[in-house]
Write a protein that holds these residues in place. Structure first.
Motif, PDB file in Angstrom:
ATOM      1  N   HIS A  26       0.832  -1.208   0.000  1.00  0.00           N
ATOM      2  CA  HIS A  26       0.000   0.000   0.000  1.00  0.00           C
ATOM      3  C   HIS A  26       0.866   1.257   0.000  1.00  0.00           C
ATOM      4  O   HIS A  26       0.600   2.210  -0.733  1.00  0.00           O
ATOM      5  CB  HIS A  26      -0.928  -0.011   1.213  1.00  0.00           C
ATOM      6  CG  HIS A  26      -1.850   1.156   1.273  1.00  0.00           C
ATOM      7  ND1 HIS A  26      -1.508   2.314   1.938  1.00  0.00           N
ATOM      8  CD2 HIS A  26      -3.083   1.366   0.757  1.00  0.00           C
ATOM      9  CE1 HIS A  26      -2.503   3.184   1.832  1.00  0.00           C
ATOM     10  NE2 HIS A  26      -3.469   2.633   1.126  1.00  0.00           N
ATOM     11  N   SER A  29       2.532   1.634  -3.471  1.00  0.00           N
ATOM     12  CA  SER A  29       1.571   1.940  -4.535  1.00  0.00           C
ATOM     13  C   SER A  29       0.783   3.213  -4.270  1.00  0.00           C
ATOM     14  O   SER A  29       0.131   3.734  -5.178  1.00  0.00           O
ATOM     15  CB  SER A  29       0.583   0.784  -4.710  1.00  0.00           C
ATOM     16  OG  SER A  29      -0.273   0.672  -3.581  1.00  0.00           O
ATOM     17  N   GLY A  30       0.803   3.699  -3.043  1.00  0.00           N
ATOM     18  CA  GLY A  30      -0.025   4.852  -2.698  1.00  0.00           C
ATOM     19  C   GLY A  30      -1.508   4.530  -2.792  1.00  0.00           C
ATOM     20  O   GLY A  30      -2.337   5.415  -2.944  1.00  0.00           O
ATOM     21  N   GLY A  31      -1.836   3.233  -2.707  1.00  0.00           N
ATOM     22  CA  GLY A  31      -3.225   2.804  -2.817  1.00  0.00           C
ATOM     23  C   GLY A  31      -3.711   2.666  -4.248  1.00  0.00           C
ATOM     24  O   GLY A  31      -4.885   2.400  -4.482  1.00  0.00           O
ATOM     25  N   ASN A  32      -2.804   2.812  -5.221  1.00  0.00           N
ATOM     26  CA  ASN A  32      -3.155   2.700  -6.638  1.00  0.00           C
ATOM     27  C   ASN A  32      -3.268   1.225  -7.020  1.00  0.00           C
ATOM     28  O   ASN A  32      -2.270   0.511  -7.052  1.00  0.00           O
ATOM     29  CB  ASN A  32      -2.096   3.397  -7.489  1.00  0.00           C
ATOM     30  CG  ASN A  32      -2.403   3.362  -8.972  1.00  0.00           C
ATOM     31  OD1 ASN A  32      -3.247   2.613  -9.440  1.00  0.00           O
ATOM     32  ND2 ASN A  32      -1.684   4.180  -9.717  1.00  0.00           N
ATOM     33  N   GLU A  33      -4.467   0.801  -7.342  1.00  0.00           N
ATOM     34  CA  GLU A  33      -4.722  -0.602  -7.680  1.00  0.00           C
ATOM     35  C   GLU A  33      -4.109  -1.020  -9.006  1.00  0.00           C
ATOM     36  O   GLU A  33      -3.968  -2.214  -9.280  1.00  0.00           O
ATOM     37  CB  GLU A  33      -6.231  -0.847  -7.740  1.00  0.00           C
ATOM     38  CG  GLU A  33      -6.941  -0.547  -6.450  1.00  0.00           C
ATOM     39  CD  GLU A  33      -8.434  -0.426  -6.643  1.00  0.00           C
ATOM     40  OE1 GLU A  33      -9.036  -1.313  -7.277  1.00  0.00           O
ATOM     41  OE2 GLU A  33      -8.984   0.580  -6.160  1.00  0.00           O
ATOM     42  N   ASN A  34      -3.731  -0.073  -9.828  1.00  0.00           N
ATOM     43  CA  ASN A  34      -3.163  -0.384 -11.142  1.00  0.00           C
ATOM     44  C   ASN A  34      -1.644  -0.460 -11.133  1.00  0.00           C
ATOM     45  O   ASN A  34      -1.041  -0.833 -12.136  1.00  0.00           O
ATOM     46  CB  ASN A  34      -3.616   0.654 -12.169  1.00  0.00           C
ATOM     47  CG  ASN A  34      -5.113   0.607 -12.369  1.00  0.00           C
ATOM     48  OD1 ASN A  34      -5.689  -0.458 -12.556  1.00  0.00           O
ATOM     49  ND2 ASN A  34      -5.751   1.760 -12.283  1.00  0.00           N
ATOM     50  N   LEU A  35      -1.020  -0.103 -10.035  1.00  0.00           N
ATOM     51  CA  LEU A  35       0.434  -0.141  -9.953  1.00  0.00           C
ATOM     52  C   LEU A  35       0.884  -1.556  -9.612  1.00  0.00           C
ATOM     53  O   LEU A  35       0.542  -2.091  -8.554  1.00  0.00           O
ATOM     54  CB  LEU A  35       0.944   0.842  -8.901  1.00  0.00           C
ATOM     55  CG  LEU A  35       2.459   0.963  -8.811  1.00  0.00           C
ATOM     56  CD1 LEU A  35       3.019   1.563 -10.102  1.00  0.00           C
ATOM     57  CD2 LEU A  35       2.839   1.821  -7.628  1.00  0.00           C
ATOM     58  N   GLU A  36       1.644  -2.158 -10.520  1.00  0.00           N
ATOM     59  CA  GLU A  36       2.122  -3.518 -10.333  1.00  0.00           C
ATOM     60  C   GLU A  36       3.547  -3.500  -9.805  1.00  0.00           C
ATOM     61  O   GLU A  36       4.322  -2.593 -10.105  1.00  0.00           O
ATOM     62  CB  GLU A  36       2.094  -4.275 -11.661  1.00  0.00           C
ATOM     63  CG  GLU A  36       0.713  -4.393 -12.254  1.00  0.00           C
ATOM     64  CD  GLU A  36       0.735  -5.028 -13.633  1.00  0.00           C
ATOM     65  OE1 GLU A  36       1.769  -4.965 -14.320  1.00  0.00           O
ATOM     66  OE2 GLU A  36      -0.295  -5.597 -14.014  1.00  0.00           O
ATOM     67  N   SER A  76      -0.581  -6.535  -7.217  1.00  0.00           N
ATOM     68  CA  SER A  76      -1.095  -5.188  -6.962  1.00  0.00           C
ATOM     69  C   SER A  76      -2.102  -5.288  -5.830  1.00  0.00           C
ATOM     70  O   SER A  76      -2.670  -6.345  -5.568  1.00  0.00           O
ATOM     71  CB  SER A  76      -1.741  -4.589  -8.216  1.00  0.00           C
ATOM     72  OG  SER A  76      -2.850  -5.357  -8.604  1.00  0.00           O
ATOM     73  N   ARG A  79      -8.969  -3.104  -4.281  1.00  0.00           N
ATOM     74  CA  ARG A  79      -9.820  -2.130  -3.594  1.00  0.00           C
ATOM     75  C   ARG A  79     -10.098  -2.604  -2.167  1.00  0.00           C
ATOM     76  O   ARG A  79     -10.098  -1.832  -1.228  1.00  0.00           O
ATOM     77  CB  ARG A  79     -11.122  -1.940  -4.390  1.00  0.00           C
ATOM     78  CG  ARG A  79     -12.176  -1.085  -3.724  1.00  0.00           C
ATOM     79  CD  ARG A  79     -11.868   0.368  -3.410  1.00  0.00           C
ATOM     80  NE  ARG A  79     -10.889   1.033  -4.228  1.00  0.00           N
ATOM     81  CZ  ARG A  79     -10.076   2.018  -3.789  1.00  0.00           C
ATOM     82  NH1 ARG A  79     -10.152   2.450  -2.552  1.00  0.00           N
ATOM     83  NH2 ARG A  79      -9.200   2.581  -4.571  1.00  0.00           N
ATOM     84  N   VAL A  82      -7.063  -1.885  -0.013  1.00  0.00           N
ATOM     85  CA  VAL A  82      -6.986  -0.459   0.316  1.00  0.00           C
ATOM     86  C   VAL A  82      -8.003  -0.120   1.401  1.00  0.00           C
ATOM     87  O   VAL A  82      -7.680   0.542   2.394  1.00  0.00           O
ATOM     88  CB  VAL A  82      -7.212   0.407  -0.946  1.00  0.00           C
ATOM     89  CG1 VAL A  82      -7.351   1.881  -0.583  1.00  0.00           C
ATOM     90  CG2 VAL A  82      -6.086   0.202  -1.951  1.00  0.00           C
TER      91      VAL A  82
END
Length: 107
Positions: A26, A29-36, A76, A79, A82
């Motif tokens: 987390h 990725s900063g909570g970005n679900e698309n960051l692999e 990743s 939701r 997060v």
């Protein structure tokens, strides 16, 4: 312990380590679900060996907090992951699973 449920220290360790791994994903990725990211690299950054990292990732995928994005071990956050960290886990430091339902190999 009598009728009380006995503590499962291996399960508790898995819950704590899963929380640490999920929290690190987390943070990266900063909570970005698309960051692999490479799951094994995340585990290396936390000092987990490959087997432990694979086991924790499988557990978090089964809990629906991480997603395996490809065959190449890219993961990743989901939701649900997060939401768990940002809203539900403020008092927890572990990912509590349903051990009767989730079959993971504890070594």
């Amino acid at each position: 312990m009598g009728a009380a449920r006995r503590r499962n220290f291996r399960a508790e360790r898995t819950e704590r380590n899963s929380f640490v791994l999920l929290q690190h994903v987390h943070t990266i990725s900063g909570g970005n679900e698309n960051l692999e990211m490479l799951g094994i690299k995340v585990g290396d950054q936390l000092g987990f060996d490959r087997d432990e990292t694979d086991r924790l990732i499988r557990y978090l995928v089964e809990q629906k907090y991480l997603q395996n994005r490809s065959v190449g071990s890219l993961i990743s956050i989901t939701r649900e992951g997060v939401t768990y960290l940002e809203q539900l886990a403020w008092r927890r430091r572990s990912v509590r699973g349903r051990w009767e339902e989730v079959q993971i190999e504890l070594r």
